[in-house]
Each structure stands twice: as C-alpha cells, then as structure tokens.
Design an enzyme around this catalytic site. Sequence first.
Site, short mmCIF file in Angstrom:
data_model
loop_
_atom_site.label_atom_id
_atom_site.label_comp_id
_atom_site.label_asym_id
_atom_site.label_seq_id
_atom_site.Cartn_x
_atom_site.Cartn_y
_atom_site.Cartn_z
N HIS A 254 1.15 -0.94 -0.90
CA HIS A 254 0.02 0.42 0.20
C HIS A 254 0.66 1.31 0.32
O HIS A 254 1.42 1.28 0.80
CB HIS A 254 -0.13 -0.18 1.29
CG HIS A 254 -1.76 0.85 1.69
ND1 HIS A 254 -3.32 1.25 1.86
CD2 HIS A 254 -1.65 2.61 1.24
CE1 HIS A 254 -3.47 2.27 1.79
NE2 HIS A 254 -3.10 2.39 1.18
N GLU B 175 -10.65 4.60 8.05
CA GLU B 175 -9.06 5.61 8.43
C GLU B 175 -9.96 6.81 8.81
O GLU B 175 -9.94 7.86 8.92
CB GLU B 175 -8.82 5.94 7.30
CG GLU B 175 -6.96 5.99 7.81
CD GLU B 175 -6.47 6.82 6.62
OE1 GLU B 175 -6.80 6.70 5.36
OE2 GLU B 175 -5.52 7.22 6.73
#
Length: 417
Positions: free
Chosen positions: A70, A226
């Site tokens: 990522h 997130e």
Amino acid sequence: MQDHLLHQARLPQWLLPATWPRQGAHPALADIHITQGRIARIEPSQPTPTGDAVRHLHGAPVLPGLVDAHTHLDKTFTLPRMGAVRPGLLGAIEAMMADRAQWTPADVHARAAKALQWAYEAGVTRLRTHCDWWEPEAEPVAWQVLRELAEEWRGRIAIERVTLVPLSLHADAATADALARRVAASGAGAVMGGFVHSHHWDPQALAHLLDAAARHDLDLDLHVDEELHPGAQGLAAIARHLKASGYAGRAVCGHTCALAAKPEAEALAVLDAVAQAPITLVTLPLTNLLLQDAVTGRSPRQRGLTLVKEARARGIPLLVASDNVQDPFCPVGSYDPLESLAAGVLAAQLDQPFDRWTDALCRADWLTRTPGRLPLQPGDAADLLIFTAADAWGFPSRSQPRTVLRAGRPITEGVLS
Ligand SMILES: [Zn+2]
C-alpha cells in the site's frame, strides 16, 4: 551462473515447515542452495561445508523479497515544494489539491521512479500503489504514468495500480460501472479501489462499487474506516456484501482503524465476518500513528492501528505497508517496509517480530486470488534479503544494513563474507 550455497541462514519460523528442527528455543539455521539464480532446496544447516561457492552467513536473518502492499506513488515527494501546510488531514488534502496543477507526466514519473529506486534498494519485489482519481470521466495523468513505470520496472518490481476514488462518485450505478470498465480495460495490474469513510457514508454507493468490480472481474483494494469513529461501518458492510454476493476476486481493505475505537464485542464480530468474506487487511503504522487522534497542539492519546492481533488470531491475512511517503499526509518514510514494521512492533506490541510478523512484509499470495503459497519454494527466483548487522532476537533493529539478492546476485555491493 555458478551454483552456490548460503550457509547458516536464520529464516523466520513462519517460513519453515512444522517439522523443521529447533536449536533451543529457535528454529535451527538453514542452508539455502541456489542453482542458476533459483532456489534449489532449503535444508537444516550441515556442518562446515567448504568451497568457493559457500557464503557463510553466521546466523544472519534472511527474508524473501519484500511486498509493499500500500503506497501512493502519485503523491510522493511533493512535500518539499509545498511550503507550509496547515496541520491535520484537511490541510494535507488542501495542499495536495493545489499541488496537483504541477502533476505533469514528467513530474509524476520522476517522483515515482525515485520511490521505486528506494524500494528496489530496500529489497521490495512487489509494490502496490493507489492513484487519486477525482473525476469519473477523466483518467488522471498519474494512472498512465504508473502503467508505463510498471513496464519499465518489469522483472525488478511487480507494480499494481489501484484507483483511489471518492465513494460519492459511485452514487450513480452507471458511473460506477463505467469506471470499473475503464479500469479493467487499462491493462494488467489494475485494481478497483475507493475511499470509504463515515464522513460521506453511502451504503448504496458502496454496493455499486463492489458490484461493478465483480461484474468486470476486478480485484478490490479499498481505503476503509481510516478514522477513530466508533460508528464507522465500512468494513462490516464490505464483509457482508462480499459474502452475500459470492465475490470471486481478492478483496483488500487498508487502514480499518475504526475497529480500535469500537466496543470490543462489536469489533470482534466484524473481524469474524472479515475472516469469512474473506478479506486481506493492510495496516499502515506510520501514517496511522501520525494522522489518527491528531489535534493541533495536543498530544495523541490513541494509537490508531487496527486490531492486528485479533485479526491474526482469526487467520485473517494481514500485511504491513508504507502508505504515504514524504508528502503532506506523512513527512517521513523511505519505501523500506522494515521501517513500517519497526513502528508496528512498538505501536501494536508485536511479539517475536522476526519469527511471527515478518510474513506481513513477504506474503505476496495474500494479495492474489490463490493465497496459501509460501515464498522460497524450489524453483522460485532466489530473491533474498540478508540482514548483515541484525540478529533475529532484536529484529528489526539494525536491519538497515542488508544485502539484497535478486536471482541470487547482489544488486549492490554488500557484505557476503
Ligand atoms: Zn493510503
């Protein structure tokens, strides 16, 4: 190329078969036989082999080539030219939107290529990058550049590109479908993504995104929850939807910080559903520590990491990755996945990091549709990292000095005594 033997390598427990002998509390050292740049066999170390083709590692820790699952190569290295950036996530987004005016193909290429060089030197063999995609109709400049870079780096780093699209752009089913079609047609290594956050929560749009990916046979890689909002529903909704729809691709969810803020029983129930979906989780310790519970002028109280131990306990594949590097979201970082692991070891209190957690940097199969294949099988390229100054005990401290082997050869001059 000459055959050779890496004598007395210390391999991590997770990579070795259950029958591997032990030396006290640790796995016995290994001999790695390399033939024509490929792994011939790995066996418990034999006493004192001799000859020119023997490299004595003296118990140095050894890992397979690394996966950085990522990253954001389109944004990387923009921070130095931005001047002052308003603190916090919104300030970072503001600064990024202003900087985008400078994202010519040459600019993105130069910055992303620098990132790839750093990753290559760190021992990364596979890297996944997200790519901001703000307008449904217009392909961003970086998407094409990243595709070209994937070609340029073929054979050194396998690069995948993921669309990072605001969820709101999928509110219309036809738009979501057109986006997925476009991604599917854009060449190998393209993955469908999106940004799922309670701030703009829209279960219908999420369903459109997931269905469009399934229709066009795309793998998924989403930024999910997130945040430290206990009411965030993204991960639970994705797990539910994928299970019900019988999605055949590989689904990856990054961040999922909100699990750490939910009541324990609810969080564990979500993880049970994730295990069944199944979904691979990616945790990003550096940016999560920096951006979660971030209030200007106030010290953070929470850590912001997802429930890594509980995920592991349920057999959920879990990777650790770099995320933002030297952009307004995160001023530090080096495309060395060991740096992220080191932060994770402290933030999540990971026990025996070398033996039990380095798989979070090496299991490329957790990004594919057929998980379950360990690295360094006979016939695999001898892509290895030898940590010449570290030991398995204090790992990953002193893991910076390393010799990176690709197909059995060092990529840089290193110590291979
Ligand atoms: Zn990210």
